[in-house]
Design a protein around this motif. Sequence first.
Motif, mmCIF file in Angstrom:
data_model
loop_
_atom_site.group_PDB
_atom_site.id
_atom_site.type_symbol
_atom_site.label_atom_id
_atom_site.label_comp_id
_atom_site.label_asym_id
_atom_site.label_seq_id
_atom_site.Cartn_x
_atom_site.Cartn_y
_atom_site.Cartn_z
ATOM 1 N N MET A 1 0.853 -1.180 0.000
ATOM 2 C CA MET A 1 0.000 0.000 0.000
ATOM 3 C C MET A 1 0.894 1.237 0.000
ATOM 4 N N ASP A 2 0.601 2.168 -0.872
ATOM 5 C CA ASP A 2 1.414 3.388 -0.910
ATOM 6 C C ASP A 2 0.943 4.375 0.159
ATOM 7 N N GLY A 3 1.717 5.418 0.352
ATOM 8 C CA GLY A 3 1.441 6.382 1.409
ATOM 9 C C GLY A 3 0.096 7.068 1.281
ATOM 10 N N ALA A 4 -0.299 7.386 0.065
ATOM 11 C CA ALA A 4 -1.590 8.041 -0.142
ATOM 12 C C ALA A 4 -2.735 7.133 0.303
ATOM 13 N N ARG A 5 -2.623 5.844 0.006
ATOM 14 C CA ARG A 5 -3.666 4.889 0.433
ATOM 15 C C ARG A 5 -3.672 4.725 1.944
ATOM 16 N N ILE A 6 -2.515 4.777 2.582
ATOM 17 C CA ILE A 6 -2.453 4.702 4.045
ATOM 18 C C ILE A 6 -3.209 5.883 4.649
ATOM 19 N N ILE A 7 -2.954 7.076 4.135
ATOM 20 C CA ILE A 7 -3.632 8.278 4.615
ATOM 21 C C ILE A 7 -5.136 8.170 4.360
ATOM 22 N N HIS A 22 -0.616 15.587 4.805
ATOM 23 C CA HIS A 22 0.262 16.087 3.749
ATOM 24 C C HIS A 22 1.272 15.013 3.395
ATOM 25 N N SER A 23 1.945 15.231 2.279
ATOM 26 C CA SER A 23 2.941 14.270 1.796
ATOM 27 C C SER A 23 4.161 15.001 1.269
ATOM 28 N N HIS A 24 4.689 15.925 2.046
ATOM 29 C CA HIS A 24 5.864 16.684 1.628
ATOM 30 C C HIS A 24 7.049 15.752 1.425
ATOM 31 N N HIS A 25 7.676 15.849 0.277
ATOM 32 C CA HIS A 25 8.874 15.075 -0.056
ATOM 33 C C HIS A 25 8.646 13.565 0.118
ATOM 34 N N GLY A 26 7.426 13.111 -0.096
ATOM 35 C CA GLY A 26 7.125 11.682 0.000
ATOM 36 C C GLY A 26 6.913 11.166 1.408
ATOM 37 N N ASP A 27 6.960 12.047 2.396
ATOM 38 C CA ASP A 27 6.709 11.641 3.778
ATOM 39 C C ASP A 27 5.229 11.826 4.075
ATOM 40 N N HIS A 28 4.489 10.752 4.092
ATOM 41 C CA HIS A 28 3.042 10.794 4.281
ATOM 42 C C HIS A 28 2.727 10.968 5.760
ATOM 43 N N THR A 29 1.988 12.047 6.053
ATOM 44 C CA THR A 29 1.772 12.475 7.424
ATOM 45 C C THR A 29 0.294 12.741 7.664
ATOM 46 N N ALA A 30 -0.173 12.307 8.834
ATOM 47 C CA ALA A 30 -1.526 12.621 9.277
ATOM 48 C C ALA A 30 -1.433 13.272 10.646
ATOM 49 N N VAL A 31 -2.085 14.406 10.807
ATOM 50 C CA VAL A 31 -2.189 15.068 12.106
ATOM 51 C C VAL A 31 -3.492 14.588 12.728
ATOM 52 N N VAL A 78 5.464 13.490 17.568
ATOM 53 C CA VAL A 78 5.575 12.893 16.244
ATOM 54 C C VAL A 78 5.936 11.411 16.372
ATOM 55 N N TYR A 79 5.142 10.557 15.702
ATOM 56 C CA TYR A 79 5.349 9.109 15.702
ATOM 57 C C TYR A 79 5.726 8.687 14.284
ATOM 58 N N HIS A 80 6.855 8.011 14.123
ATOM 59 C CA HIS A 80 7.284 7.474 12.843
ATOM 60 C C HIS A 80 7.068 5.965 12.891
ATOM 61 N N LEU A 81 6.164 5.466 12.049
ATOM 62 C CA LEU A 81 5.810 4.046 12.056
ATOM 63 C C LEU A 81 6.296 3.371 10.790
ATOM 64 N N HIS A 86 4.931 -5.002 5.008
ATOM 65 C CA HIS A 86 4.542 -4.306 3.775
ATOM 66 C C HIS A 86 5.585 -3.310 3.278
ATOM 67 N N ASN A 87 6.619 -3.074 4.052
ATOM 68 C CA ASN A 87 7.672 -2.124 3.697
ATOM 69 C C ASN A 87 7.099 -0.738 3.357
ATOM 70 N N HIS A 88 6.250 -0.244 4.259
ATOM 71 C CA HIS A 88 5.760 1.114 4.086
ATOM 72 C C HIS A 88 5.846 1.872 5.405
ATOM 73 N N ARG A 89 5.740 3.204 5.301
ATOM 74 C CA ARG A 89 5.925 4.084 6.456
ATOM 75 C C ARG A 89 4.794 5.109 6.513
ATOM 76 N N VAL A 90 4.610 5.651 7.710
ATOM 77 C CA VAL A 90 3.700 6.770 7.885
ATOM 78 C C VAL A 90 4.155 7.561 9.103
ATOM 79 N N ARG A 91 3.803 8.815 9.118
ATOM 80 C CA ARG A 91 4.104 9.668 10.266
ATOM 81 C C ARG A 91 2.774 10.174 10.815
#
Length: 165
Positions: A1-7, A22-31, A78-81, A86-91
């Motif tokens: 699953m890509d970052g956009a789908r995670i969000i 937001h997804s600045h510089h490929g870092d998918h983030t949810a507040v 800030v939590y970095h998971l 699945h080798n994916h990340r989210v903040r």
Amino acid sequence: MDGARIIETLTARFGPAITETHSHHGDHTAVVDRAAIRAALGFCRAEPALAFEVLMDLTAVDFLKFPGREDGPRFEVVYHLYSLEHNHRVRLKVRVEERDAVVPTAVPLWPIANWLEREVWDMFGIRFEGHPDLRRLLLYEEFEGHPLRKDYPIGRRQPLIGPKT
């Protein structure tokens, strides 16, 4: 699953509790709203499509006097998971006010959060409700203040301590 789908998955599950993405510089983030952060973290870990079994980092940011953030909450936790499967990340981020700098603990989800939350408490003064042993980690117990706060006086003299007898 890509970052956009995670969000998208998080937004579909938590709706208005996801206050910004937001997804600045490929870092998918949810507040995430503070009231929902524990549930969001638990969902990220337990949901098979996400499977974030690794808490890579937990830290904080002090936005005191940061341009554009003068009227907002002072701190962000800030939590970095990361998902090994699945080798994916989210903040995930949660914003907290200075006068009520308390966030629920993540220790039951990831035991490493014990050390990371203690470091955030020590350096920023943000409390983690339900933490099993919230005490200083890097500094001695008599240390006054939290040195990574932007308003910490750099010339401050700390109390002298001697050996315990």
